[in-house]
Design a protein around this motif. Structure first.
Motif, PDB file in Angstrom:
ATOM      1  N   ASN A   1       0.825  -1.213   0.000  1.00 54.42           N
ATOM      2  CA  ASN A   1       0.000   0.000   0.000  1.00 54.42           C
ATOM      3  C   ASN A   1       0.855   1.258   0.000  1.00 54.42           C
ATOM      4  O   ASN A   1       0.560   2.212  -0.731  1.00 54.42           O
ATOM      5  CB  ASN A   1      -0.949  -0.008   1.200  1.00 54.42           C
ATOM      6  N   ALA A   2       1.923   1.271   0.796  1.00 57.35           N
ATOM      7  CA  ALA A   2       2.785   2.459   0.852  1.00 57.35           C
ATOM      8  C   ALA A   2       3.499   2.681  -0.480  1.00 57.35           C
ATOM      9  O   ALA A   2       3.541   3.817  -0.988  1.00 57.35           O
ATOM     10  CB  ALA A   2       3.800   2.310   1.993  1.00 57.35           C
ATOM     11  N   PHE A   3       4.074   1.619  -1.048  1.00 55.62           N
ATOM     12  CA  PHE A   3       4.768   1.776  -2.331  1.00 55.62           C
ATOM     13  C   PHE A   3       3.803   2.217  -3.429  1.00 55.62           C
ATOM     14  O   PHE A   3       4.159   3.062  -4.268  1.00 55.62           O
ATOM     15  CB  PHE A   3       5.477   0.480  -2.738  1.00 55.62           C
ATOM     16  N   ARG A   4       2.612   1.667  -3.437  1.00 59.73           N
ATOM     17  CA  ARG A   4       1.639   2.065  -4.470  1.00 59.73           C
ATOM     18  C   ARG A   4       1.263   3.537  -4.322  1.00 59.73           C
ATOM     19  O   ARG A   4       1.106   4.237  -5.331  1.00 59.73           O
ATOM     20  CB  ARG A   4       0.421   1.146  -4.419  1.00 59.73           C
ATOM     21  N   GLN A   5       1.136   4.006  -3.073  1.00 57.63           N
ATOM     22  CA  GLN A   5       0.863   5.436  -2.859  1.00 57.63           C
ATOM     23  C   GLN A   5       2.006   6.281  -3.424  1.00 57.63           C
ATOM     24  O   GLN A   5       1.775   7.275  -4.104  1.00 57.63           O
ATOM     25  CB  GLN A   5       0.691   5.729  -1.365  1.00 57.63           C
ATOM     26  N   GLY A   6       3.231   5.883  -3.116  1.00 60.13           N
ATOM     27  CA  GLY A   6       4.392   6.624  -3.616  1.00 60.13           C
ATOM     28  C   GLY A   6       4.482   6.613  -5.127  1.00 60.13           C
ATOM     29  O   GLY A   6       4.819   7.627  -5.750  1.00 60.13           O
ATOM     30  N   LEU A   7       4.176   5.473  -5.726  1.00 59.70           N
ATOM     31  CA  LEU A   7       4.253   5.359  -7.185  1.00 59.70           C
ATOM     32  C   LEU A   7       3.141   6.118  -7.886  1.00 59.70           C
ATOM     33  O   LEU A   7       3.299   6.510  -9.045  1.00 59.70           O
ATOM     34  CB  LEU A   7       4.267   3.887  -7.599  1.00 59.70           C
ATOM     35  N   GLN A   8       2.024   6.355  -7.205  1.00 59.47           N
ATOM     36  CA  GLN A   8       0.989   7.210  -7.781  1.00 59.47           C
ATOM     37  C   GLN A   8       1.497   8.645  -7.908  1.00 59.47           C
ATOM     38  O   GLN A   8       1.170   9.341  -8.862  1.00 59.47           O
ATOM     39  CB  GLN A   8      -0.279   7.180  -6.930  1.00 59.47           C
TER      40      GLN A   8
END
Length: 119
Positions: A30-37
């Motif tokens: 979830n954290a990485f996906r937020q950052g990649l957004q």
């Protein structure tokens, strides 16, 4: 307590890495996906690591392929890509990654080989 700037991708990547280190893979994803957004050129290797830890090999492969596409010299991403292929039952693909990894980091290549080839 860590204050997270929700618009700072590097904060999300740091948080994702911390979750990876503590084997909290769902939170890491979830954290990485937020950052990649926020920054689509960010830490794909970390996301792949989280997917690998969670046992989601197909998404781990996709993430690590994106990481090595962005930085072909990133030996850790190649290593994790090989493990992901192996976890998904794609032994020949894992061996192909091993061959490439030998040119980047022979020690990591040997470690990958030892994991994917039964003795």
């Amino acid at each position: 307590m860590l204050q997270l700037n929700p618009l700072d991708s590097s904060s999300w990547f740091i948080l994702g890495s911390a979750y990876n280190r503590s084997s909290q893979y769902t939170q890491a994803i979830n954290a990485f996906r937020q950052g990649l957004q926020i920054n689509p050129h960010g830490d794909w290797e970390g996301l792949g690591h989280a997917y690998l830890g969670a046992g989601n090999y197909v998404q781990a492969i996709d993430s690590e392929r994106e990481a090595v596409r962005a930085n072909p010299q990133l030996a850790r991403a190649w290593f994790l890509l090989g493990l992901s292929y192996y976890g998904d039952g794609q032994v020949q693909q894992a061996l192909a990654v091993y061959q490439h990894l030998k040119t980047l980091d022979p020690a990591s290549a040997q470690k990958l080989f030892d994991l994917i080839v039964p003795k």
